[in-house]
Design an enzyme around this catalytic site. Structure first.
Site, PDB file in Angstrom:
ATOM      1  NE  ARG A 168      25.464  -1.064 -35.376  1.00 11.36           N
ATOM      2  CZ  ARG A 168      24.422  -1.699 -35.978  1.00 11.36           C
ATOM      3  NH1 ARG A 168      23.615  -1.086 -36.755  1.00 11.36           N
ATOM      4  NH2 ARG A 168      23.953  -2.861 -35.461  1.00 11.36           N
ATOM      5  CE  LYS A 208      35.008  -5.040 -30.895  1.00 17.54           C
ATOM      6  NZ  LYS A 208      34.718  -4.723 -32.131  1.00 17.54           N
TER       7      LYS A 208
END
Length: 283
Positions: A168, A208
């Site tokens: 990430r 999400k």
DNA sequence: TTCCAGGGATATA
DNA sequence: TATATCCATGGA
């Protein structure tokens, strides 16, 4: 909720609509620190110590107005809970997490936190965020405030890898280097569906994560973030087995309407804690 | 050792 | 549009 502001404190009687353990452990914030006596929450550039004394909850902080808003003290959670109780599964979830409040968190902090959250566990998310704060946040006593957008300008992928954010790191670096202070101002009056589309243009933001930013960082309650835990509940208890996660979200929002965000938190907390406790029993 | 965690990007059909 | 695979890494 009835409350009083006294100097640097917010004070109100102990009551079932506010439980600091529920608030901290329901997965919406990551920078909290608890001991036997009190709970410390660091949110954006503010610090609060929360404890109970003589039948009262006391929120000690230098900026009470900030935390009145942060803890959503102006909203009547009893009314929300009694509406959600009409659903059988929600009744159990609401009873379990009765003291939850949906925190009104900072947009930038929420964005970074939930970029890190994807396919990750809460312990590791907390570790990464606390290292980020100690490296780039202002030091206040022994604590570190959340870094400002300016402080993170120019921070590269290598650094984000070094604090354990894994793959990430690229998303985080891209975000802090492209972040424009006008983004929130531009989005805050737009309809939820259009805001979601805008958020999903950022690398690493799917539906999400976008819905978590909408719920926790923008105060939108007409969203139902579907993660792995909500996926399980939707499949097992709401007859949505086999549906895609976006489809689950769509159907859950249609069912719960403007109470979706609240419902989602009660359900997430209940399902995750019950599963964790069952696993402890097996040991 | 393998599976899982507050999923999303990418390639492929 | 729908499905398959890959992605870092610490904890259980």
């Amino acid at each position: 909720m009835e409350y009083q502001i006294k100097h640097n404190k917010i004070v109100f009687p102990i009551n079932p609509d506010f439980n600091i353990y529920d608030i901290c452990h329901c997965g919406q914030l990551f920078r909290y620190f608890q001991n036997n006596q009190s709970t410390k929450i660091i949110a954006k550039n503010q610090i609060a110590n929360i404890f109970s004394d003589n039948g009262e909850i006391i929120i000690e902080c230098s900026n009470p107005e900030f935390f009145v808003d942060y803890f959503d003290l102006g909203t009547d959670y009893s009314a929300i809970k009694s509406k959600l109780n009409q659903n059988d599964f929600l009744q159990k979830a609401v009873n379990f997490g009765a003291g939850i409040r949906i925190l009104k968190q900072d947009f930038f902090e929420t964005f970074l936190s939930f970029l890190i959250s994807q396919n990750n566990n809460i312990k590791r998310i907390q570790g990464s965020l606390n290292r980020l704060a100690s490296d780039f946040g202002q030091k206040v006593g022994e604590d570190f405030l959340f870094p400002t957008p300016q402080a993170l300008k120019g921070v590269g992928e290598k650094y984000f890898e070094s604090i354990g954010t894994g793959y990430r790191a690229k998303y985080l670096s891209e975000f802090v280097n492209n972040y424009d202070e006008s983004l929130f101002e531009r989005l805050k009056t737009m309809p939820t569906n259009l805001v979601r589309d805008e958020l999903m243009k950022f690398l690493g933001v799917g539906q999400k994560v976008a819905d978590c930013i909408l719920l926790f960082g923008m105060g939108r309650k007409d969203v139902f973030p579907v993660d792995t835990w909500i996926d399980k509940v939707a499949s097992e208890h709401f007859g949505l087995s086999g549906a895609s996660r976006p489809d689950m979200a769509k159907k859950l929002v249609k069912y719960f309407g403007d109470l979706s965000g609240y419902a989602q938190q009660y359900v997430f907390y209940y399902k995750r804690e019950i599963t964790r406790k069952n696993q402890e029993k097996k040991l």
